[in-house]
Design a protein around this motif. Structure first.
Motif, PDB file in Angstrom:
ATOM      1  N   ARG A   1      -4.434   6.857  -1.629  1.00  0.00           N
ATOM      2  CA  ARG A   1      -3.907   5.595  -1.089  1.00  0.00           C
ATOM      3  C   ARG A   1      -4.108   4.539  -2.177  1.00  0.00           C
ATOM      4  O   ARG A   1      -5.229   4.304  -2.630  1.00  0.00           O
ATOM      5  CB  ARG A   1      -4.628   5.202   0.186  1.00  0.00           C
ATOM      6  CG  ARG A   1      -4.013   3.948   0.806  1.00  0.00           C
ATOM      7  CD  ARG A   1      -4.452   3.706   2.217  1.00  0.00           C
ATOM      8  NE  ARG A   1      -3.901   4.750   3.073  1.00  0.00           N
ATOM      9  CZ  ARG A   1      -4.588   5.356   4.054  1.00  0.00           C
ATOM     10  NH1 ARG A   1      -5.835   5.042   4.280  1.00  0.00           N
ATOM     11  NH2 ARG A   1      -4.012   6.277   4.777  1.00  0.00           N
ATOM     12  N   ILE A   2      -3.008   3.910  -2.563  1.00  0.00           N
ATOM     13  CA  ILE A   2      -3.015   2.978  -3.685  1.00  0.00           C
ATOM     14  C   ILE A   2      -2.662   1.586  -3.170  1.00  0.00           C
ATOM     15  O   ILE A   2      -1.620   1.391  -2.555  1.00  0.00           O
ATOM     16  CB  ILE A   2      -1.996   3.416  -4.752  1.00  0.00           C
ATOM     17  CG1 ILE A   2      -2.314   4.846  -5.199  1.00  0.00           C
ATOM     18  CG2 ILE A   2      -1.979   2.455  -5.925  1.00  0.00           C
ATOM     19  CD1 ILE A   2      -1.208   5.505  -5.975  1.00  0.00           C
ATOM     20  N   SER A   3      -3.546   0.632  -3.420  1.00  0.00           N
ATOM     21  CA  SER A   3      -3.304  -0.762  -3.049  1.00  0.00           C
ATOM     22  C   SER A   3      -3.547  -1.627  -4.282  1.00  0.00           C
ATOM     23  O   SER A   3      -4.039  -1.130  -5.292  1.00  0.00           O
ATOM     24  CB  SER A   3      -4.228  -1.184  -1.903  1.00  0.00           C
ATOM     25  OG  SER A   3      -5.544  -1.356  -2.364  1.00  0.00           O
TER      26      SER A   3
ATOM     27  N   VAL B   1      -5.857  -3.572  -4.886  1.00  0.00           N
ATOM     28  CA  VAL B   1      -7.277  -3.747  -5.209  1.00  0.00           C
ATOM     29  C   VAL B   1      -8.063  -2.454  -5.381  1.00  0.00           C
ATOM     30  O   VAL B   1      -9.158  -2.477  -5.933  1.00  0.00           O
ATOM     31  CB  VAL B   1      -7.983  -4.626  -4.150  1.00  0.00           C
ATOM     32  CG1 VAL B   1      -7.442  -6.042  -4.180  1.00  0.00           C
ATOM     33  CG2 VAL B   1      -7.830  -4.031  -2.769  1.00  0.00           C
ATOM     34  N   LYS B   2      -7.521  -1.307  -4.933  1.00  0.00           N
ATOM     35  CA  LYS B   2      -8.276  -0.064  -5.091  1.00  0.00           C
ATOM     36  C   LYS B   2      -7.381   1.160  -4.929  1.00  0.00           C
ATOM     37  O   LYS B   2      -6.279   1.084  -4.391  1.00  0.00           O
ATOM     38  CB  LYS B   2      -9.441   0.014  -4.116  1.00  0.00           C
ATOM     39  CG  LYS B   2      -9.052   0.130  -2.661  1.00  0.00           C
ATOM     40  CD  LYS B   2     -10.286   0.217  -1.785  1.00  0.00           C
ATOM     41  CE  LYS B   2      -9.897   0.226  -0.320  1.00  0.00           C
ATOM     42  NZ  LYS B   2     -11.060   0.356   0.533  1.00  0.00           N
ATOM     43  N   ILE B   3      -7.898   2.260  -5.400  1.00  0.00           N
ATOM     44  CA  ILE B   3      -7.284   3.569  -5.205  1.00  0.00           C
ATOM     45  C   ILE B   3      -8.337   4.442  -4.548  1.00  0.00           C
ATOM     46  O   ILE B   3      -9.474   4.518  -5.016  1.00  0.00           O
ATOM     47  CB  ILE B   3      -6.857   4.192  -6.539  1.00  0.00           C
ATOM     48  CG1 ILE B   3      -5.802   3.322  -7.215  1.00  0.00           C
ATOM     49  CG2 ILE B   3      -6.320   5.606  -6.323  1.00  0.00           C
ATOM     50  CD1 ILE B   3      -5.440   3.770  -8.611  1.00  0.00           C
ATOM     51  N   GLU B   4      -7.980   5.064  -3.428  1.00  0.00           N
ATOM     52  CA  GLU B   4      -8.945   5.918  -2.748  1.00  0.00           C
ATOM     53  C   GLU B   4      -8.337   7.280  -2.443  1.00  0.00           C
ATOM     54  O   GLU B   4      -7.140   7.406  -2.232  1.00  0.00           O
ATOM     55  CB  GLU B   4      -9.452   5.265  -1.468  1.00  0.00           C
ATOM     56  CG  GLU B   4      -8.400   4.990  -0.435  1.00  0.00           C
ATOM     57  CD  GLU B   4      -8.951   4.285   0.790  1.00  0.00           C
ATOM     58  OE1 GLU B   4      -9.921   4.761   1.381  1.00  0.00           O
ATOM     59  OE2 GLU B   4      -8.378   3.247   1.141  1.00  0.00           O
TER      60      GLU B   4
ATOM     61  N   VAL C   1       0.864  -1.177   0.000  1.00  0.00           N
ATOM     62  CA  VAL C   1       0.000   0.000   0.000  1.00  0.00           C
ATOM     63  C   VAL C   1       0.900   1.225   0.000  1.00  0.00           C
ATOM     64  O   VAL C   1       1.867   1.301   0.752  1.00  0.00           O
ATOM     65  CB  VAL C   1      -0.937   0.009   1.228  1.00  0.00           C
ATOM     66  CG1 VAL C   1      -1.798   1.255   1.243  1.00  0.00           C
ATOM     67  CG2 VAL C   1      -1.802  -1.241   1.247  1.00  0.00           C
TER      68      VAL C   1
END
Length: 67
Positions: free
Chosen positions: A44-46, A48-51, A19
């Motif tokens: 925040r980049i992981s 499975v998702k970007i938020e 992350v």
């Protein structure tokens, strides 16, 4: 209006995970070079998702009425 003026960009990895946090300063332009605003955005980049963690409008600059 363009938003291609990314000036400061910081990427950090959060402890022991896949992350990352990406902090951007985005400068908005109209026309070729007339700056009209500044924003700070943290993502925040992981895998499975970007938020969007934080969005802060820093400054608005005046726009000429004949643009």
């Amino acid at each position: 209006m363009r938003t291609d003026g990314v000036r400061n960009c910081f990427l950090r990895r959060l402890t022991g995970e896949q992350v990352y946090e990406l902090m951007l300063e985005v400068r908005h332009y109209t026309g070729a070079h007339i700056q009209v605003g500044i924003d700070h955005i943290t993502l925040r980049i992981s895998p499975v998702k970007i938020e969007v963690v934080n969005f802060e409008h820093i400054k608005s600059l005046p726009v000429s009425p004949h643009l």
